[in-house]
Design an enzyme around this catalytic site. Structure first.
Site, PDB file in Angstrom:
ATOM      1  N   VAL A  47    -100.441 -82.850  31.022  1.00 53.09           N
ATOM      2  CA  VAL A  47    -100.061 -83.785  30.140  1.00 53.09           C
ATOM      3  C   VAL A  47     -98.651 -83.517  29.281  1.00 53.09           C
ATOM      4  CG1 VAL A  47    -100.787 -84.894  27.977  1.00 53.09           C
ATOM      5  CG2 VAL A  47    -102.516 -84.241  29.757  1.00 53.09           C
ATOM      6  N   GLY A  48     -98.201 -82.580  29.298  1.00 52.58           N
ATOM      7  CA  GLY A  48     -96.935 -82.116  28.586  1.00 52.58           C
ATOM      8  C   GLY A  48     -96.769 -81.140  27.608  1.00 52.58           C
ATOM      9  N   LYS A  49     -97.877 -80.530  27.655  1.00 57.14           N
ATOM     10  CA  LYS A  49     -97.788 -79.296  26.521  1.00 57.14           C
ATOM     11  C   LYS A  49     -96.817 -78.464  26.479  1.00 57.14           C
ATOM     12  CE  LYS A  49    -101.608 -77.012  27.959  1.00 57.14           C
ATOM     13  NZ  LYS A  49    -101.770 -77.661  28.911  1.00 57.14           N
ATOM     14  N   LYS A  65     -97.697 -68.102  24.993  1.00 55.20           N
ATOM     15  CA  LYS A  65     -98.604 -68.683  26.009  1.00 55.20           C
ATOM     16  C   LYS A  65     -99.453 -67.702  26.594  1.00 55.20           C
ATOM     17  CE  LYS A  65     -99.155 -71.770  29.868  1.00 55.20           C
ATOM     18  NZ  LYS A  65     -99.679 -72.856  29.487  1.00 55.20           N
ATOM     19  N   ASP A 118     -93.683 -71.785  32.515  1.00 52.29           N
ATOM     20  CA  ASP A 118     -94.101 -72.421  31.185  1.00 52.29           C
ATOM     21  C   ASP A 118     -93.152 -71.262  30.229  1.00 52.29           C
ATOM     22  OD1 ASP A 118     -95.174 -74.652  32.235  1.00 52.29           O
ATOM     23  OD2 ASP A 118     -97.169 -74.105  31.707  1.00 52.29           O
ATOM     24  N   GLY A 161    -101.536 -73.718  24.903  1.00 51.16           N
ATOM     25  CA  GLY A 161    -102.738 -73.265  25.521  1.00 51.16           C
ATOM     26  C   GLY A 161    -102.454 -73.519  27.034  1.00 51.16           C
TER      27      GLY A 161
END
Length: 212
Positions: free
Chosen positions: A14-16, A38, A47, A109
């Protein structure tokens, strides 16, 4: 300003990371000594590398993401496949390290809040242990109202503090719902909602609810 935020989402991809990076960049521009964390990832540590670049800190991807599984699936599924236990104590120790070293820490997350990290232990349980206020990242498009409300209701049911919601990504021009989704989500949740497109920055001077 609190010690940090936990960035979660209504789903995976979604784009965290994108949102977390934009928040880190804005904090850095304001002169805040900001860490990024993270706790767990699967598949790769890309990420973590993106978060490090945006925050400008000198930490390794292995420190920023202490718990890692090679297979790109839920951490619990990957742990079973790889015959490797999920190390919560290691995560908690690293979390304390970031809180003590930096003035503010952005914690990202993995997937949504009901992604299993180990048997009967989900991302929502990790959020509760960290006890940080939460930013929920969601899509702009059709279906986002349902997914967002379910996520918010779950977090509220465990007395978690949700600061607000960020709708992220491209808006489908053929999707009529994108014209009203943000307004309806704000109305239904009574929470601040920020609409963010690709390559847009977050100005924390205008969206102070993210860090206060």
């Amino acid at each position: 300003m609190h010690k940090g935020i936990f960035v979660t989402a209504t789903d995976t991809e979604v784009g965290k990371t994108y949102v977390s990076c934009r928040i880190l960049e804005s904090l850095k521009s304001l002169g805040v000594k900001c860490g990024c964390f993270k706790p767990v990832s699967t598949g790769d540590r890309n990420d973590a590398k993106a978060l490090i670049k945006s925050s400008g800190i000198e930490e390794s991807a292995e420190v920023v993401t202490p718990e890692f599984f090679k297979n790109p699936m839920s951490p619990y599924g990957a742990s079973l496949l790889e015959n490797k236990k999920f190390n919560l104590k290691k995560i908690e120790k690293t979390f304390d390290y970031f809180l003590n070293k930096y003035n503010f820490t952005v914690v990202e997350g993995v997937g949504g809040i009901m992604v299993p990290l180990k048997k009967k232990f989900f991302v929502s349980d990790l959020i509760k242990i960290f006890n940080l206020p939460i930013i929920v990242v969601a899509r702009h498009n059709l279906g986002t109202i349902n997914h967002t409300l379910l996520t918010i209701e779950k977090l509220k049911s465990t007395n978690q503090k949700v600061l607000g919601i960020i709708l992220n990504g491209n808006k489908n021009k053929n999707d009529i719902s994108v014209k009203s989704n943000a307004k309806l989500i704000k109305q239904l949740t009574k929470l601040p909602v920020l609409e963010l497109g690709y390559n847009e920055k977050i100005d924390l001077r205008k969206t102070k609810w993210i860090i206060k």
